[in-house]
Scaffold this active site. Structure first.
Site, PDB file in Angstrom:
ATOM      1  N   SER A 116       0.914  -1.180  -0.073  1.00  0.00           N
ATOM      2  CA  SER A 116       0.097   0.048  -0.030  1.00  0.00           C
ATOM      3  C   SER A 116       0.788   1.291  -0.041  1.00  0.00           C
ATOM      4  O   SER A 116       0.374   2.322  -0.418  1.00  0.00           O
ATOM      5  CB  SER A 116      -0.958   0.226   1.217  1.00  0.00           C
ATOM      6  OG  SER A 116      -0.181   0.134   2.359  1.00  0.00           O
ATOM      7  N   LYS A 153      -1.145   3.990   5.519  1.00  0.00           N
ATOM      8  CA  LYS A 153      -1.619   4.939   4.689  1.00  0.00           C
ATOM      9  C   LYS A 153      -1.078   6.545   5.019  1.00  0.00           C
ATOM     10  O   LYS A 153      -0.706   6.673   6.177  1.00  0.00           O
ATOM     11  CB  LYS A 153      -3.048   5.148   4.921  1.00  0.00           C
ATOM     12  CG  LYS A 153      -3.945   3.913   4.512  1.00  0.00           C
ATOM     13  CD  LYS A 153      -4.277   3.665   3.067  1.00  0.00           C
ATOM     14  CE  LYS A 153      -5.119   2.442   2.818  1.00  0.00           C
ATOM     15  NZ  LYS A 153      -4.626   1.248   2.593  1.00  0.00           N
TER      16      LYS A 153
END
Lengths: 195, 195
Positions: A116, A153
């Site tokens: 990610s 994130k």
DNA sequence: TTGACAATAGAACGATCGTTCTATATCATA
DNA sequence: TATGATATAGAACGATCGTTCTATTGTCAA
């Protein structure tokens, strides 16, 4: 078989003792490790090392190493000409334990899974340092719970709204519901080759 | 104003002393830092810490910390459920100085410039550990001299021919002339946020 | 060979080390 | 309040600490 004792030999043996035992040797122990039979000889050589600046004495008179023997030289940013000429200019040393971790008690390590944050240079099997008890700011990389899974994130704050964005076009930005759970802020990334 | 002394208080003060002075305190010094007037009290508390496994004695009877106070917990690779349930499973601690550097004497640090290894997750301002005196193998990342400048490249060996390849499509592979100069092999990458 | 200096040996000093002892003070609980 | 457990104080012990002294050995140049 006569062995000539040099200042460097004695220094190396004392440093080796320190690395192995986590403390400085006493004069008796120095007597042993340099292979002589009298404490006064150890005192003789330690005096030389104190003079040379290799050893110091702290406020209580205890011997200490002037430099962390595990510290590495940090070459300048400019690589041109290295290493032939830069040998002299190299300076600035670092102990990683102190450099990387500000609050050991509120930090932990995590082995990275998933992709990610691939475009931020954080790859599978990298190790990240996560600091809890740290308020995330705009642009920080955080460890957050998304859809019941913990993932990394970007923490993006625009005004009052917060979005979590991956550094990977595969994943869409996330506008978290009320129960946004953030475990901590990533403060460092470590990757080691040649295990 | 009565202060209740707890085992954790004493442990914290001893660890604080160790971090500040780089060595363990003597019983007299423990007497001072925990604020009592008799060495036997220090002995009393140290005995408890030895019993609790926080402190140890080495072969010579010197006090040592059982765990490196700067070490961090390493959470497992599986993030699911973390951190609520994993508190118990967390284990494996690491001292970065020992973990990252095998041969301090033949290693140095370099602040990365340029984007030649961007696809390998090595970015500008990252710090890499370069180990000289290490034979590069196929696929290793090396610090090499190319056109008079030092840069990082993949070291690719196919049979007898060696090519240097960037992890960035901007740069073409290089088949070095006879005077291939390699300063060392990159053994680790470190990136720190929030300076 | 001799002299000067560097290196080692061995003994001794007071100071501090870690340990152990007795005695007193504090606290929780019955 | 009485009692036992916990915590602190203070003194003493032999052992080791770091230091300093004299004396001897080894090395190298004059």
């Amino acid at each position: 078989m006569k062995v000539k004792r040099t200042l460097q030999d004695v220094e190396k043996k004392i440093i080796a003792f320190f690395l192995k035992n986590g403390r400085m040797p006493s004069y008796s122990e120095i007597t042993e490790i340099i292979g002589v039979r009298s404490k006064s000889v150890a005192h003789f050589w330690v005096a030389k090392l104190l003079d040379a600046g290799v050893l110091q004495k702290d406020a209580k008179g205890f011997l200490t190493l002037t430099r962390n023997p595990r510290a590495l030289k940090l070459a300048g940013e400019v690589c041109a000409g290295f290493p032939a000429s830069a040998e002299e200019e190299i300076r600035d040393i670092v102990s990683f334990d102190e450099y990387l971790v500000r609050n050991p008690e509120s930090s932990f390590l995590l082995s990275v899974t998933g992709d990610s944050m691939i475009d931020a240079g954080i790859r599978e099997k990298d190790i990240v340092i996560v600091e809890t008890k740290k308020e995330p700011g705009d642009g920080d990389i955080v460890l957050a719970e998304v859809d019941g899974n913990w993932t990394m994130k970007y923490f993006c704050r625009k005004g009052k709204t917060v979005t979590l964005e991956a550094a990977n076009p595969k994943y869409s930005p996330i506008i978290p519901r009320a129960d946004l759970r953030i475990a901590g802020v990533i403060t460092a990334v470590i990757r080691k080759y040649h295990k």
